[in-house]
Scaffold this motif. Structure first.
Motif, PDB file in Angstrom:
ATOM      1  N   SER A  11     119.932  30.188 -51.420  1.00 46.18           N
ATOM      2  CA  SER A  11     120.723  30.785 -52.872  1.00 46.18           C
ATOM      3  C   SER A  11     121.335  28.532 -53.115  1.00 46.18           C
ATOM      4  O   SER A  11     120.492  28.428 -51.983  1.00 46.18           O
ATOM      5  CB  SER A  11     121.533  31.628 -52.373  1.00 46.18           C
ATOM      6  OG  SER A  11     123.033  30.675 -51.494  1.00 46.18           O
ATOM      7  N   MET A  42     127.333  34.787 -48.131  1.00 43.38           N
ATOM      8  CA  MET A  42     126.754  35.077 -48.211  1.00 43.38           C
ATOM      9  C   MET A  42     125.782  35.841 -46.892  1.00 43.38           C
ATOM     10  O   MET A  42     126.530  35.505 -45.602  1.00 43.38           O
ATOM     11  CB  MET A  42     126.143  34.084 -48.055  1.00 43.38           C
ATOM     12  CG  MET A  42     126.624  33.176 -49.262  1.00 43.38           C
ATOM     13  SD  MET A  42     126.500  33.521 -50.565  1.00 43.38           S
ATOM     14  CE  MET A  42     124.533  33.754 -51.622  1.00 43.38           C
ATOM     15  N   ILE A  88     114.834  32.058 -54.959  1.00 47.19           N
ATOM     16  CA  ILE A  88     115.163  31.686 -53.508  1.00 47.19           C
ATOM     17  C   ILE A  88     115.401  32.889 -52.934  1.00 47.19           C
ATOM     18  O   ILE A  88     114.717  34.343 -53.429  1.00 47.19           O
ATOM     19  CB  ILE A  88     116.926  31.607 -54.166  1.00 47.19           C
ATOM     20  CG1 ILE A  88     117.283  32.648 -55.290  1.00 47.19           C
ATOM     21  CG2 ILE A  88     117.158  30.892 -54.915  1.00 47.19           C
ATOM     22  CD1 ILE A  88     118.493  32.735 -55.835  1.00 47.19           C
ATOM     23  N   PRO A 118     118.684  35.656 -51.715  1.00 45.21           N
ATOM     24  CA  PRO A 118     120.089  35.338 -51.668  1.00 45.21           C
ATOM     25  C   PRO A 118     120.109  36.430 -49.726  1.00 45.21           C
ATOM     26  O   PRO A 118     121.108  36.371 -48.694  1.00 45.21           O
ATOM     27  CB  PRO A 118     120.167  36.013 -52.351  1.00 45.21           C
ATOM     28  CG  PRO A 118     120.105  36.209 -53.297  1.00 45.21           C
ATOM     29  CD  PRO A 118     118.493  35.820 -52.577  1.00 45.21           C
ATOM     30  N   ASP A 140     117.700  39.642 -54.593  1.00 43.14           N
ATOM     31  CA  ASP A 140     118.912  38.924 -55.252  1.00 43.14           C
ATOM     32  C   ASP A 140     119.686  39.997 -55.616  1.00 43.14           C
ATOM     33  O   ASP A 140     119.371  40.520 -56.777  1.00 43.14           O
ATOM     34  CB  ASP A 140     117.340  38.111 -56.282  1.00 43.14           C
ATOM     35  CG  ASP A 140     118.253  37.800 -57.322  1.00 43.14           C
ATOM     36  OD1 ASP A 140     120.060  37.020 -56.609  1.00 43.14           O
ATOM     37  OD2 ASP A 140     118.147  36.821 -57.836  1.00 43.14           O
ATOM     38  N   ALA A 154     123.707  35.743 -56.918  1.00 45.29           N
ATOM     39  CA  ALA A 154     123.090  34.887 -56.285  1.00 45.29           C
ATOM     40  C   ALA A 154     123.985  34.289 -56.247  1.00 45.29           C
ATOM     41  O   ALA A 154     124.730  33.722 -57.488  1.00 45.29           O
ATOM     42  CB  ALA A 154     121.468  34.682 -56.188  1.00 45.29           C
ATOM     43  N   THR A 197     121.984  28.634 -58.422  1.00 46.28           N
ATOM     44  CA  THR A 197     120.942  27.472 -58.724  1.00 46.28           C
ATOM     45  C   THR A 197     121.471  25.971 -59.386  1.00 46.28           C
ATOM     46  O   THR A 197     122.044  26.108 -61.030  1.00 46.28           O
ATOM     47  CB  THR A 197     119.665  27.502 -58.764  1.00 46.28           C
ATOM     48  OG1 THR A 197     119.016  28.442 -57.913  1.00 46.28           O
ATOM     49  CG2 THR A 197     119.013  26.268 -58.205  1.00 46.28           C
TER      50      THR A 197
END
Lengths: 993, 469
Positions: free
Chosen positions: A134, A182, A965, A967, A975, A978, A981
């Motif tokens: 992430s 996370m 990504i 996550p 995802d 997330a 970015t």
């Protein structure tokens, strides 16, 4: 006869090159340059050609064309075919390598922000997929070298830092009570300063990795830090400052749209009239309030290096500080390093030591929902019509959903961590009996971490519990002892190099977690747990150890620089495995043929280098939890006995005394080439890697009271084709160099030991996201196919399900007129079929420009925020705007988006062809423009400035923050909430003294 | 060198010595109790829930679980549904622990008396687990030892029934008398007897049900009906003389022994319920997951019935508005009155499994099935009615066995709502399917048992799924 003179200089440094060779083509005439770099040569014809070459530089051929004075500028050879490459337990000339090894030096590392070593090479090595989990600062990274081969034993490569195989697991894995984190922890490699790294070698095929035996199956990443060079003191200072902003925001319904959409859905029957949204003032863009605008990032790096013939030193200091894009998150690193080496005739002694302090600050965000949710989940769901505060200046609470105010979560749930890591080794090497040398290497890696998490009374949960404090501490340490013996001998035109060694490594881990709640005040946070309610303290602790004992050997045999043979063997013993299978044997063989040294090729002028490689070998994977082969009793479920909770014990597992490592068998064919004086160089590799005896948590009959048993069963195959091409398009004042990496990959489950399939992957209320089944790629997405939306005129007798116009039209695969679990099918592959990256470097006078594109195609990802949009937990939760603004209505009979009137009418079919989205992307990853001032002043050797932009552009159809990504971490790509970015702009300065 | 690779265990216990000690066996026995109680996380409501979602008492909507629970409500059951496995794993873990205990007790350092006691407790908990599995899924594999092969097919109906009855009888003989158990919440004779009565009742062995219930009432005289029905389920009154066996709850932040009922009973933006004098406390949680009582069920109560007082028909919301609940199938039950000392979502109300009122009504039902309405049977029912503030039934008004059966069923509904008995009561009286069909559900006769969870069948293909699933 003419006399030709000239000077040969380094095109980069403008320094003369003494000892360069000048040859007249087609003749035996040759000379070398003197100490000033000048040469003098007599030629018979004024129209011939001369070739100028120098080790480490690209050879150049020049038409004489009647010239008498020819000055030659040689470009350093970027492909570095003659460079020394670090391999396991030694080094080798690049041209002598028989295996598939990618080698990157500082020059080709990624520009821009690199918090950790993997980011230096992300996208730069074919066959290696590096996925940022992430956008969290210092966040976890998933690295897969040549695909995923394991379901339960981990797919991370082995990292070896200056010869020390490190334990890259997290020290403290929990987040603290009532704090959503996370799914993957921050990256343990962050504690190593990337600016100290001189080169990274990625060992891909079994010939290269088998020397690491039971830890080699996922590939090996060798990290080599900088050394001092002979010469006076060199001082290098690098700094940059940058700002980060959200690269690609997600669009939610605005307050006005939200009101209009919800009220119209209620009119259409989606909810009772009393839910209607009335007048509101202002409203809040919750998501924007979560972002740290222009989040700063800064780095300072100072190094001193130098040395003389016998002693070389390198020492550095680093400070790195990044604020996350989400408020209250940050990552800071302070590190120092000392690398020393002293050589005295036949004896060398040296040390590499680094010590670092990483300070992390976290914001509650991750894979949890409702009152436990993190800020992105809450900010997406919260009514945009609400204000932040109520009239009493308290955080507003939604009356329609059981979710805390996003700002209350951000400010009321705090979590910080302090991590200290020291990694160092000391080595001594003795040369004896002319051809022998022995090396002893001793090392230690010690990490200790403490995390403090507090949930205060600004939050629903903090109020309900009187504040919740958690303190998590842990220590990981590992010790290495290694003795290797080397024999090196040249017999005529044959070289023999033999390595023997033995190595032992032990890994220890312990942790302690304490938790309290019911505090009289929030003031002391985690600093005085004894103020909490004594009946609510919770403390847990654990300690574990595992050991490896290994014997290794390798033979390199080079015949006339044409035929290269390598054989290696490692015998690994691991404490993790069953009594009956403590030791494993991992052999490999490789053969390479340097065709450029064969007569029949030598005549082909345009071929400078050509090498065919083939290798076969077996490697292992032992990355499972400790104690899997034993039955033990551990903490059980608490019971209520008497008038209190009591602790209990429970049997842990069904023992498996036959447990052993996974074995990966890999076959590799490769080709290295250099054309036109190495102006174009490259490698092609084809491999097939089959992992068998997979360490699988095999489902066992649940009537045993257990669900799984760790068993060696099943196999997976990864195969692929990798291309690396490097081209010097232009040299001279304007130089242009291009590097292209391409990877084709294929992953397939071959055998699951008789299990039909395994479902896995979940997020919130979404479960069974992916399937593991023979014949499919691992973790293939498995769900429903949506064929649009039911329309008013459709034939509703085609289904027995309760559907109305405006509902999703799910494909009824078996034609039984009912859409249920039997109508699911494979709807996507989590692995890209093709990945590519393109780097272009331009230099002109003092300017240099680096442009880096990367992309991946063929992979999909479950966008679980889209699941929340299509299947909301309740009507009034805000959602992604596009589907709702374009929803089906009788007057707008959309063929794409449903009506949202009765989203659960057909049950919750979360995993479908709408929510599993294509994660294809092409990204302008990095653009760096630099300028090096030419300095005449002797005190300052160089000054450069640069500006770097990262994530400048992303071309994708994906509806979340970032398709690149994951996550969820690991193999199942999900995802959800997330961490966004960043698009980053950096300004930097390099100073050499 | 081999010592270097020996796997040293620090934080876990090796079984060889541990299971020879009283401490070790006690610790495993305690987990056996925890697994039998099955109160981890939200299992309190998801063990109880499937017994009522499929009946005329209540339904659920809101939050992520709605899609699952809708399947229960609509008789749209499939083996992949959630909450099936929650009603499977914990009991087989209980069986696993009980088997380990029974195998290790003989060689342990327990005294002879302790050996008898621990064996009786282990066999009691194992029997209760099989009892629950049997009435939920039908026959299931009968695992009675750790050394049986991993794969095990379903036992025959007779085998399983005989096992449950025999084990409960053994426990009844060897457990201590109620009140004499070493600690509260450990097994005693009355609990074993209570389960035996319920087992005979639900397998329609009216003779045995009558015999054992008579023995119960003559042997265990310490039990009495709690005077105030409304207060019986409060945390403060857990030590009442009516509860015979409960799933114990204690509020704690780890929620391993939690009662989650309160979280699902508050309506949206709940502030207070003047009918019952309940005012929302800021430490309580009000989930979007809502359990709602059908109006029709509420309407079956007589006006004077005090048991109805645990349900609210309207409330005052956070904006001080009166919101009606009755009329839209949205009545809420506060049977498990919110715990003033809750910890987050965890409340400490024990959930009764067997209480004296159940023994009385069970005996009345068995007597009616054997001999039709009788003075004794009516007197048993009337004890329960009197406590609820209702007039007693008179024999002249109870014309037939069938009429009395219906009356007992109605009485049981009013007495035991939200205690998880409704599904079995309707099945036993033959109304489960017809009643659901009358509510417009597509209920089929094979749905008297739930499907075996698909993961169970995947884990052992010799286990045959129930017919038609």
């Amino acid at each position: 006869q003419d006399v030709i003179t000239g000077k040969v200089i380094d095109a980069k440094t403008r320094e003369p090159l003494p000892g360069a060779t000048v040859i007249v083509q087609g003749t035996n005439l040759a000379t070398t340059t003197d100490s000033e770099g000048t040469y003098r040569l007599t030629v018979s014809s004024p129209n011939g050609k001369i070739t100028v070459s120098y080790v480490g530089f690209l050879a150049k051929t020049i038409d004489l064309a009647n010239q008498k004075k020819i000055d030659v500028e040689l470009e350093p050879n970027i492909s570095m075919l003659e460079d020394v490459v670090v391999i396991g337990y030694g080094t080798a000339k690049k041209s002598d390598i028989t295996g598939s090894v990618a080698s990157l030096t500082e020059k080709s590392f990624n520009k821009g922000v690199n918090v950790s070593a993997e980011q230096l090479i992300a996208g730069k090595v074919s066959g290696v997929q590096i996925i940022q989990n992430s956008g969290e600062p210092g966040g976890g990274i998933t690295v897969n070298i040549r695909g995923m081969g394991s379901l339960n034993a981990g797919n991370s490569p082995l990292y070896v830092v200056d010869g020390f195989p490190i334990d890259n697991s997290t020290t403290v894995s929990g987040t603290g009570a009532n704090f959503t984190g996370m799914r993957t922890a921050r990256n343990p490699l962050n504690s190593i300063n990337p600016a100290d790294i001189a080169s990274i070698e990625v060992l891909k095929d079994a010939s290269a990795t088998a020397i690491y035996g039971s830890r080699g199956a996922n590939g090996v990443v060798l990290i080599t830090t900088k050394r001092g060079k002979e010469g006076g003191l060199k001082v290098n200072y690098d700094t940059y400052y940058g700002v980060q902003n959200v690269m690609n925001d997600i669009d939610l319904l605005s307050a006005n749209d939200y009101k209009a959409v919800m009220n119209s859905l209620i009119d259409a029957g989606a909810g009772s009239a009393n839910l209607k949204i009335g007048e509101f003032s202002g409203g809040t863009d919750w998501l924007k309030r979560m972002y740290h605008k222009n989040a700063p990032i800064k780095s300072h790096n100072l190094s001193f290096s130098g040395g003389n013939q016998s002693t070389k030193y390198y020492t550095s200091l680093n400070y790195f500080d990044q604020d996350g894009l989400l408020i209250n998150s940050s990552n800071k690193r302070y590190s120092a390093r000392v690398n020393l080496e002293h050589t005295n005739k036949n004896f060398t002694v040296g040390t590499n030591i680094t010590s670092s302090y990483v300070a992390d600050s976290y914001v509650a965000n991750g894979f949890d929902l409702n009152e436990r949710a993190g800020i992105i989940y809450a900010a997406i769901a919260y009514e945009p019509t609400l204000s932040i505060y109520d009239q009493d200046n308290n955080y507003v609470l939604s009356k329609n959903m059981n979710i805390d105010n996003p700002l209350a979560i951000a400010n009321g749930k705090t979590s910080t961590s302090d991590l200290y890591r020291t990694l160092g080794n000391v080595y001594g090497e003795v040369k004896f009996l002319t051809d022998f040398s022995a090396r002893l290497n001793l090392g230690a890696d010690i990490t200790s971490q403490r995390r403090d998490t507090y949930v205060d009374r600004q939050t629903i949960e903090g109020r309900a519990n009187g504040g919740i404090a958690s303190v998590l501490t842990g220590t990981n340490n590992s010790f290495l002892s290694e003795l290797t013996l080397n024999y090196k001998k040249r017999f005529g035109n044959q070289d023999l190099n033999v390595l023997f060694g033995t190595t032992a490594q032990q890994f220890n881990a312990n942790d302690l977690t304490s938790q309290g709640s019911g505090f009289p005040s929030d003031a002391t946070k985690t600093d005085n747990l004894s103020l909490g309610d004594p009946t609510r303290f919770i403390a847990t602790s654990s300690r574990s150890r595992n050991s490896l004992l290994s014997y290794l050997g390798r033979v390199n045999y080079n015949i006339a620089e044409k035929y290269l043979l390598t054989g290696s063997l490692r015998i690994d013993g691991s404490s993790r495995f069953g009594e009956n299978n403590k030791y494993g044997v991992f052999p490999s063989f490789a053969f390479a043929w340097r065709l450029e040294n064969e007569e029949f090729i030598k005549n082909a002028e345009y071929i400078t280098a050509l090498k065919l490689r083939s290798s076969w070998g077996q490697t292992g994977n032992q990355a499972i939890d400790n104690y899997q082969s034993l039955t033990t009793y551990t903490t059980g479920q608490k019971a209520v006995i008497g008038s209190q909770q009591v602790s209990t014990t429970t049997p842990n597992r069904v023992p498996n005394p036959n447990l052993k490592w996974e074995t990966s068998e890999q076959l590799n064919f490769g080709l290295d080439f250099g054309l036109w004086g190495n102006r174009i160089t490259g490698s092609l590799d084809w491999y097939t890697k089959t992992t068998r005896d997979m360490l699988l948590n095999l489902p066992i009959p649940r009537t045993t009271g257990f669900t799984t048993m760790m068993t060696n069963i099943g196999s997976v195959r990864n195969s692929g084709f990798e291309v690396l091409i490097n081209s010097n398009n232009l040299s001279g004042p304007l130089s242009w160099e291009t590097t292209l990496n391409m990877t084709w990959m294929n992953n397939k489950v071959l055998n699951l030991g008789g299990i039909d399939n395994i479902f896995t992957g979940s997020a919130g209320g979404t479960a069974n996201v992916a399937i593991i089944k023979v014949g499919l790629p691992m973790y293939a997405f498995y769900g429903y196919t949506i064929d649009g939306v039911w329309q008013t005129g459709d034939d509703f007798t085609a289904t027995k399900d309760n559907v109305k116009p405006g509902d999703f039209k799910y494909r009824d695969l078996n034609g039984d007129k009912i859409v249920n679990a039997d109508d699911r099918q494979v709807i996507g592959n989590p692995f890209p079929k093709f990945m590519a990256s393109l780097t272009n470097n331009f230099t002109y006078k003092g300017f240099n420009l680096n442009v880096f594109f990367d992309g991946a195609w063929g992979a999909k990802m479950l966008n679980n925020n889209l699941v929340d949009t299509y299947f909301p937990a309740n009507l009034l939760r805000n959602r992604l705007s596009e589907p709702l603004l374009n929803r089906w209505t009788p007057s707008n009979p959309s063929a794409v988006y449903p009506s949202f009137v009765n989203p659960l009418g057909q049950g919750k079919k979360e995993v479908n062809t709408y929510t599993v989205e294509s994660a294809d992307f092409l990204r302008l990853n990095t653009v760096k423009l630099g300028y090096d001032f030419s300095i005449k002043n002797s005190a300052v050797k160089g000054v450069g400035v640069f500006v770097t932009a990262q994530n400048l552009a992303m071309w994708t159809k994906y509806k979340g923050y970032d398709p690149s990504i994951n996550p969820n971490g690991g193999g199942v790509r999900i995802d959800w909430n997330a961490f966004p970015t960043a698009r980053t702009i950096l300004f930097g300065l390099n100073l050499n003294l | 060198c081999n010592d270097f690779l020996k796997e040293e265990v620090f934080s876990q216990l090796a079984p060889e010595n541990y299971l020879k000690t009283k401490e070790g066996l006690t610790s495993v026995l305690y987990e056996t109790y925890a697994k039998a109680a099955n109160m981890n996380g939200n299992n309190s409501i998801y063990v109880l829930g499937p017994q009522e979602f499929v009946t005329d008492i209540l339904y659920q909507s809101g939050d992520n679980v709605e899609a699952t629970i809708r399947n229960y409500r609509d008789f749209n059951w499939d083996p992949n549904m959630d909450f099936l496995i929650q009603n499977w794993d914990s009991y087989y873990q209980c069986v696993r622990n009980a088997n380990i205990l029974l195998e290790n007790i003989p060689g342990s350092n327990l005294s002879a008396a302790e050996k008898t006691l621990y064996e009786a407790e282990a066999r009691f908990l194992r029997a209760v687990s099989y009892y629950k599995l049997y009435f939920f899924f039908g026959t299931v594999p009968l695992r009675t030892s750790s050394s049986q092969g991993l794969s095990l097919p379903r036992a025959s109906e007779d085998e399983l029934k005989q096992f449950i009855a025999a084990e409960l009888k053994f426990s009844l003989e060897n457990l201590p008398n109620p009140g004499a158990e070493a600690q509260k919440y450990r097994a005693h004779k009355a609990a074993a007897s209570g389960y035996l009565i319920k087992f005979y009742l639900n397998t329609k062995n009216w003779n045995e049900a009558s015999t054992v219930s008579a023995q119960f009432l003559s042997s265990f005289k310490t039990y009495s009906l709690f005077a105030t029905y409304k207060d019986m389920f409060k945390v403060d009154n857990e030590n009442n003389n009516e509860y015979i066996w409960v799933r114990p709850a204690i509020a704690s932040s780890d929620r391993v022994t939690a009662n989650s009922w309160s979280n699902v009973s508050f309506p949206d933006n709940f502030k207070s319920a003047p009918e019952v004098g309940l005012v929302f406390k800021s430490t309580w949680l009000n989930w979007p997951n809502e359990f709602r009582i059908y109006d029709k069920f509420y309407d079956t109560f007589e006006a004077a019935d005090k048991r109805r007082e645990l349900m609210i028909t309207y409330y005052i919301n956070a904006s001080d508005q009166r919101v009606e609940l009755r009329g839209s199938d949205n009545i809420r039950s506060f049977k498990y009155w919110p715990d003033p000392n809750n910890v987050g979502a965890a409340h400490g109300n024990d959930i009764p499994e067997i209480r004296l009122a159940d023994i009385l009504l069970s005996r009345a039902e068995a007597l009616n099935e054997l001999n039709g309405p009788s003075t004794e049977a009516l007197q048993l029912v009337n004890q329960v009615r009197t406590r609820a503030g209702l007039p007693g039934l008179k024999l002249e008004n109870v014309a037939t066995k069938e009429a009395f059966r219906d009356m007992i069923l109605l009485e049981r509904g009013h007495e035991f709502f939200n205690e998880g008995h409704r599904r079995m009561d309707l099945i036993r009286t033959g109304k489960f399917i017809s009643d659901a069909q009358a509510r417009g559900k597509n209920a089929q006769p094979f749905q008297l048992v739930f499907p075996i969870p698909q993961v169970v069948i995947d884990s052992d293909p010799v286990i045959q799924q129930n017919p038609n699933y």
